[in-house]
Motif scaffolding. Sequence first.
Motif, PDB file in Angstrom:
ATOM      1  N   ASN A 115     -27.951 -55.368 -24.378  1.00  0.00           N
ATOM      2  CA  ASN A 115     -26.650 -56.007 -24.568  1.00  0.00           C
ATOM      3  C   ASN A 115     -25.509 -55.018 -24.815  1.00  0.00           C
ATOM      4  N   GLY A 116     -25.828 -53.735 -24.938  1.00  0.00           N
ATOM      5  CA  GLY A 116     -24.807 -52.707 -25.093  1.00  0.00           C
ATOM      6  C   GLY A 116     -24.207 -52.586 -26.488  1.00  0.00           C
ATOM      7  N   LYS A 117     -24.699 -53.347 -27.443  1.00  0.00           N
ATOM      8  CA  LYS A 117     -24.160 -53.275 -28.805  1.00  0.00           C
ATOM      9  C   LYS A 117     -24.617 -51.986 -29.467  1.00  0.00           C
ATOM     10  N   VAL A 118     -23.730 -51.460 -30.342  1.00  0.00           N
ATOM     11  CA  VAL A 118     -23.959 -50.158 -30.960  1.00  0.00           C
ATOM     12  C   VAL A 118     -23.853 -50.259 -32.475  1.00  0.00           C
ATOM     13  N   TYR A 119     -24.758 -49.577 -33.165  1.00  0.00           N
ATOM     14  CA  TYR A 119     -24.743 -49.437 -34.622  1.00  0.00           C
ATOM     15  C   TYR A 119     -24.476 -47.969 -34.910  1.00  0.00           C
ATOM     16  N   ILE A 120     -23.469 -47.667 -35.724  1.00  0.00           N
ATOM     17  CA  ILE A 120     -23.123 -46.290 -36.082  1.00  0.00           C
ATOM     18  C   ILE A 120     -23.497 -46.054 -37.539  1.00  0.00           C
ATOM     19  N   GLY A 121     -24.085 -44.895 -37.834  1.00  0.00           N
ATOM     20  CA  GLY A 121     -24.436 -44.548 -39.198  1.00  0.00           C
ATOM     21  C   GLY A 121     -24.427 -43.047 -39.396  1.00  0.00           C
ATOM     22  N   SER A 122     -24.698 -42.625 -40.611  1.00  0.00           N
ATOM     23  CA  SER A 122     -24.761 -41.200 -40.918  1.00  0.00           C
ATOM     24  C   SER A 122     -25.930 -40.952 -41.861  1.00  0.00           C
ATOM     25  N   SER A 123     -26.429 -39.712 -41.834  1.00  0.00           N
ATOM     26  CA  SER A 123     -27.556 -39.384 -42.691  1.00  0.00           C
ATOM     27  C   SER A 123     -27.661 -37.880 -42.880  1.00  0.00           C
ATOM     28  N   ILE A 124     -28.179 -37.491 -44.024  1.00  0.00           N
ATOM     29  CA  ILE A 124     -28.460 -36.080 -44.291  1.00  0.00           C
ATOM     30  C   ILE A 124     -29.654 -35.625 -43.458  1.00  0.00           C
ATOM     31  N   ASN A 125     -30.606 -36.524 -43.198  1.00  0.00           N
ATOM     32  CA  ASN A 125     -31.777 -36.213 -42.382  1.00  0.00           C
ATOM     33  C   ASN A 125     -31.947 -37.336 -41.363  1.00  0.00           C
ATOM     34  N   LEU A 126     -31.533 -37.066 -40.134  1.00  0.00           N
ATOM     35  CA  LEU A 126     -31.525 -38.107 -39.099  1.00  0.00           C
ATOM     36  C   LEU A 126     -32.924 -38.610 -38.751  1.00  0.00           C
ATOM     37  N   ARG A 127     -33.903 -37.733 -38.773  1.00  0.00           N
ATOM     38  CA  ARG A 127     -35.265 -38.173 -38.455  1.00  0.00           C
ATOM     39  C   ARG A 127     -35.775 -39.179 -39.486  1.00  0.00           C
ATOM     40  N   LYS A 128     -35.556 -38.888 -40.769  1.00  0.00           N
ATOM     41  CA  LYS A 128     -35.986 -39.813 -41.820  1.00  0.00           C
ATOM     42  C   LYS A 128     -35.228 -41.134 -41.722  1.00  0.00           C
ATOM     43  N   ARG A 129     -33.937 -41.063 -41.409  1.00  0.00           N
ATOM     44  CA  ARG A 129     -33.137 -42.289 -41.309  1.00  0.00           C
ATOM     45  C   ARG A 129     -33.623 -43.145 -40.151  1.00  0.00           C
ATOM     46  N   ARG A 130     -33.939 -42.517 -39.026  1.00  0.00           N
ATOM     47  CA  ARG A 130     -34.471 -43.257 -37.867  1.00  0.00           C
ATOM     48  C   ARG A 130     -35.761 -43.975 -38.261  1.00  0.00           C
ATOM     49  N   ASN A 131     -36.652 -43.255 -38.940  1.00  0.00           N
ATOM     50  CA  ASN A 131     -37.917 -43.854 -39.369  1.00  0.00           C
ATOM     51  C   ASN A 131     -37.688 -44.999 -40.346  1.00  0.00           C
ATOM     52  N   HIS A 132     -36.698 -44.853 -41.218  1.00  0.00           N
ATOM     53  CA  HIS A 132     -36.352 -45.903 -42.179  1.00  0.00           C
ATOM     54  C   HIS A 132     -35.891 -47.168 -41.440  1.00  0.00           C
ATOM     55  N   HIS A 133     -34.998 -46.982 -40.453  1.00  0.00           N
ATOM     56  CA  HIS A 133     -34.540 -48.125 -39.656  1.00  0.00           C
ATOM     57  C   HIS A 133     -35.723 -48.828 -39.000  1.00  0.00           C
ATOM     58  N   LEU A 134     -36.578 -48.056 -38.340  1.00  0.00           N
ATOM     59  CA  LEU A 134     -37.708 -48.651 -37.623  1.00  0.00           C
ATOM     60  C   LEU A 134     -38.668 -49.371 -38.567  1.00  0.00           C
ATOM     61  N   CYS A 135     -38.896 -48.807 -39.727  1.00  0.00           N
ATOM     62  CA  CYS A 135     -39.784 -49.433 -40.699  1.00  0.00           C
ATOM     63  C   CYS A 135     -39.273 -50.821 -41.086  1.00  0.00           C
ATOM     64  N   TYR A 136     -37.988 -50.917 -41.418  1.00  0.00           N
ATOM     65  CA  TYR A 136     -37.429 -52.203 -41.824  1.00  0.00           C
ATOM     66  C   TYR A 136     -37.307 -53.175 -40.650  1.00  0.00           C
ATOM     67  N   LEU A 137     -37.009 -52.670 -39.463  1.00  0.00           N
ATOM     68  CA  LEU A 137     -36.944 -53.548 -38.291  1.00  0.00           C
ATOM     69  C   LEU A 137     -38.319 -54.140 -37.984  1.00  0.00           C
ATOM     70  N   ARG A 138     -39.341 -53.317 -38.047  1.00  0.00           N
ATOM     71  CA  ARG A 138     -40.698 -53.781 -37.762  1.00  0.00           C
ATOM     72  C   ARG A 138     -41.170 -54.821 -38.773  1.00  0.00           C
ATOM     73  N   LYS A 139     -40.686 -54.716 -40.009  1.00  0.00           N
ATOM     74  CA  LYS A 139     -41.040 -55.675 -41.054  1.00  0.00           C
ATOM     75  C   LYS A 139     -40.113 -56.894 -41.064  1.00  0.00           C
ATOM     76  N   ASN A 140     -39.146 -56.909 -40.142  1.00  0.00           N
ATOM     77  CA  ASN A 140     -38.156 -57.988 -40.057  1.00  0.00           C
ATOM     78  C   ASN A 140     -37.339 -58.076 -41.358  1.00  0.00           C
ATOM     79  N   ARG A 141     -37.007 -56.931 -41.951  1.00  0.00           N
ATOM     80  CA  ARG A 141     -36.313 -56.887 -43.227  1.00  0.00           C
ATOM     81  C   ARG A 141     -35.079 -55.981 -43.188  1.00  0.00           C
ATOM     82  N   HIS A 142     -34.541 -55.714 -41.997  1.00  0.00           N
ATOM     83  CA  HIS A 142     -33.388 -54.816 -41.898  1.00  0.00           C
ATOM     84  C   HIS A 142     -32.151 -55.492 -42.473  1.00  0.00           C
ATOM     85  N   SER A 143     -31.318 -54.715 -43.143  1.00  0.00           N
ATOM     86  CA  SER A 143     -30.128 -55.264 -43.794  1.00  0.00           C
ATOM     87  C   SER A 143     -29.018 -55.645 -42.806  1.00  0.00           C
TER      88      SER A 143
END
Length: 83
Positions: free
Chosen positions: A18-46
């Motif tokens: 759908n072309g929608k974009v989410y913008i964010g920032s992080s001190i450690n991008l790899r950890k932040r990516r994993n955090h997003h995926l963890c919550y998305l997989r659990k259907n608990r993303h904010s």
Amino acid sequence: MVNMLSKSGIYKITCTVNGKVYIGSSINLRKRRNHHLCYLRKNRHSNNYLQHSYNKYGEASLVFEMVEECEPELLLVVEEKCI
């Protein structure tokens, strides 16, 4: 790109369907990516829009990219500029 993900900076998550974009920032991008995926997989993303895209189109439809590398103390300023 994997080496770049361990750095700090601004990132975007794009839904390729759908072309929608989410913008964010992080001190450690790899950890932040994993955090997003963890919550998305659990259907608990904010972020309801991101969670809906994940649920509807699947994980493969989401692309995580570094937009700009920057020093940790500048993350919020640069993120606001990118948004």
